[in-house]
Design a protein around this motif. Structure first.
Motif, PDB file in Angstrom:
ATOM      1  N   ARG A  24       0.833  -1.209   0.000  1.00  0.00           N
ATOM      2  CA  ARG A  24       0.000   0.000   0.000  1.00  0.00           C
ATOM      3  C   ARG A  24       0.866   1.257   0.000  1.00  0.00           C
ATOM      4  O   ARG A  24       0.552   2.239  -0.684  1.00  0.00           O
ATOM      5  CB  ARG A  24      -0.934   0.005   1.210  1.00  0.00           C
ATOM      6  CG  ARG A  24      -2.152  -0.881   1.043  1.00  0.00           C
ATOM      7  CD  ARG A  24      -3.170  -0.642   2.147  1.00  0.00           C
ATOM      8  NE  ARG A  24      -2.661  -0.987   3.472  1.00  0.00           N
ATOM      9  CZ  ARG A  24      -2.745  -2.197   4.020  1.00  0.00           C
ATOM     10  NH1 ARG A  24      -3.314  -3.179   3.354  1.00  0.00           N
ATOM     11  NH2 ARG A  24      -2.266  -2.419   5.222  1.00  0.00           N
ATOM     12  N   ALA A  28       0.884   4.230  -2.858  1.00  0.00           N
ATOM     13  CA  ALA A  28       0.661   5.636  -2.508  1.00  0.00           C
ATOM     14  C   ALA A  28       1.807   6.498  -3.024  1.00  0.00           C
ATOM     15  O   ALA A  28       1.578   7.591  -3.552  1.00  0.00           O
ATOM     16  CB  ALA A  28       0.519   5.787  -0.991  1.00  0.00           C
ATOM     17  N   LEU A  31       1.408   6.902  -6.782  1.00  0.00           N
ATOM     18  CA  LEU A  31       0.307   7.825  -7.063  1.00  0.00           C
ATOM     19  C   LEU A  31       0.763   9.263  -6.886  1.00  0.00           C
ATOM     20  O   LEU A  31       0.510  10.118  -7.736  1.00  0.00           O
ATOM     21  CB  LEU A  31      -0.874   7.538  -6.138  1.00  0.00           C
ATOM     22  CG  LEU A  31      -1.969   8.595  -6.110  1.00  0.00           C
ATOM     23  CD1 LEU A  31      -2.922   8.395  -7.272  1.00  0.00           C
ATOM     24  CD2 LEU A  31      -2.696   8.587  -4.810  1.00  0.00           C
ATOM     25  N   GLN A  80      -5.923   9.917  -2.590  1.00  0.00           N
ATOM     26  CA  GLN A  80      -6.296   9.091  -3.736  1.00  0.00           C
ATOM     27  C   GLN A  80      -6.740   9.959  -4.895  1.00  0.00           C
ATOM     28  O   GLN A  80      -7.099  11.112  -4.712  1.00  0.00           O
ATOM     29  CB  GLN A  80      -7.404   8.115  -3.363  1.00  0.00           C
ATOM     30  CG  GLN A  80      -8.719   8.777  -3.000  1.00  0.00           C
ATOM     31  CD  GLN A  80      -9.750   7.773  -2.527  1.00  0.00           C
ATOM     32  OE1 GLN A  80      -9.412   6.718  -2.046  1.00  0.00           O
ATOM     33  NE2 GLN A  80     -11.002   8.126  -2.672  1.00  0.00           N
ATOM     34  N   LYS A  81      -6.709   9.367  -6.084  1.00  0.00           N
ATOM     35  CA  LYS A  81      -7.279  10.024  -7.250  1.00  0.00           C
ATOM     36  C   LYS A  81      -8.761   9.715  -7.276  1.00  0.00           C
ATOM     37  O   LYS A  81      -9.191   8.633  -6.895  1.00  0.00           O
ATOM     38  CB  LYS A  81      -6.635   9.514  -8.535  1.00  0.00           C
ATOM     39  CG  LYS A  81      -5.293  10.106  -8.828  1.00  0.00           C
ATOM     40  CD  LYS A  81      -4.828   9.693 -10.200  1.00  0.00           C
ATOM     41  CE  LYS A  81      -3.473  10.251 -10.511  1.00  0.00           C
ATOM     42  NZ  LYS A  81      -3.003   9.827 -11.838  1.00  0.00           N
TER      43      LYS A  81
END
Length: 126
Positions: A24, A28, A31, A80-81
């Motif tokens: 995770r 991240a 991203l 997040q997106k």
């Protein structure tokens, strides 16, 4: 053989807790590094906005959270997106309220009326 249960527990912890967390964290990081102007994002504070500028020399980005309101945040603040814009209520489109919402509003109005009565009653006693 006495150490076998400890070794099994350590291996289980690795596969059930440590490895998924590392995965995770890697997602991240990717991203946050791949942000481009025009991306809709949600910040860790819960704010939704559109990336307007990405500064390559620093870890800062600029996010427009409302028309003409641009804030500067660090990349790590992006949670997040978002693929679609959050639902916005317009004056023309009225969403039918559920019975529970109506009950809450009615209780709030009654409480307001009671508070006004108390204030009026206090004024009358003087």
């Amino acid at each position: 053989m006495e150490f076998l249960p400890f070794i099994v527990i350590i291996v289980l912890f690795y596969f059930l807790l440590i490895r998924p967390q590392q995965k995770r964290a890697k997602q991240a990081r990717e991203l946050q590094l791949n942000l481009q102007p025009g991306d809709r994002v949600m910040l860790t504070a819960g704010l939704f906005g559109t990336v307007t500028e990405v500064e390559e020399t620093t870890t800062n980005i600029k996010v427009e959270i409302s028309d003409g309101v641009v804030i500067q945040v660090v990349r790590q603040a992006v949670a997040q997106k978002v693929t679609e814009a959050p639902a916005e209520e317009s004056d023309e489109e009225s969403i039918e309220e559920s019975g529970e919402e109506r009950e809450v509003e009615a209780a709030a109005e009654e409480t307001s009326a009671d508070a006004e009565n108390v204030i009026v009653d206090l004024d009358k006693k003087d």
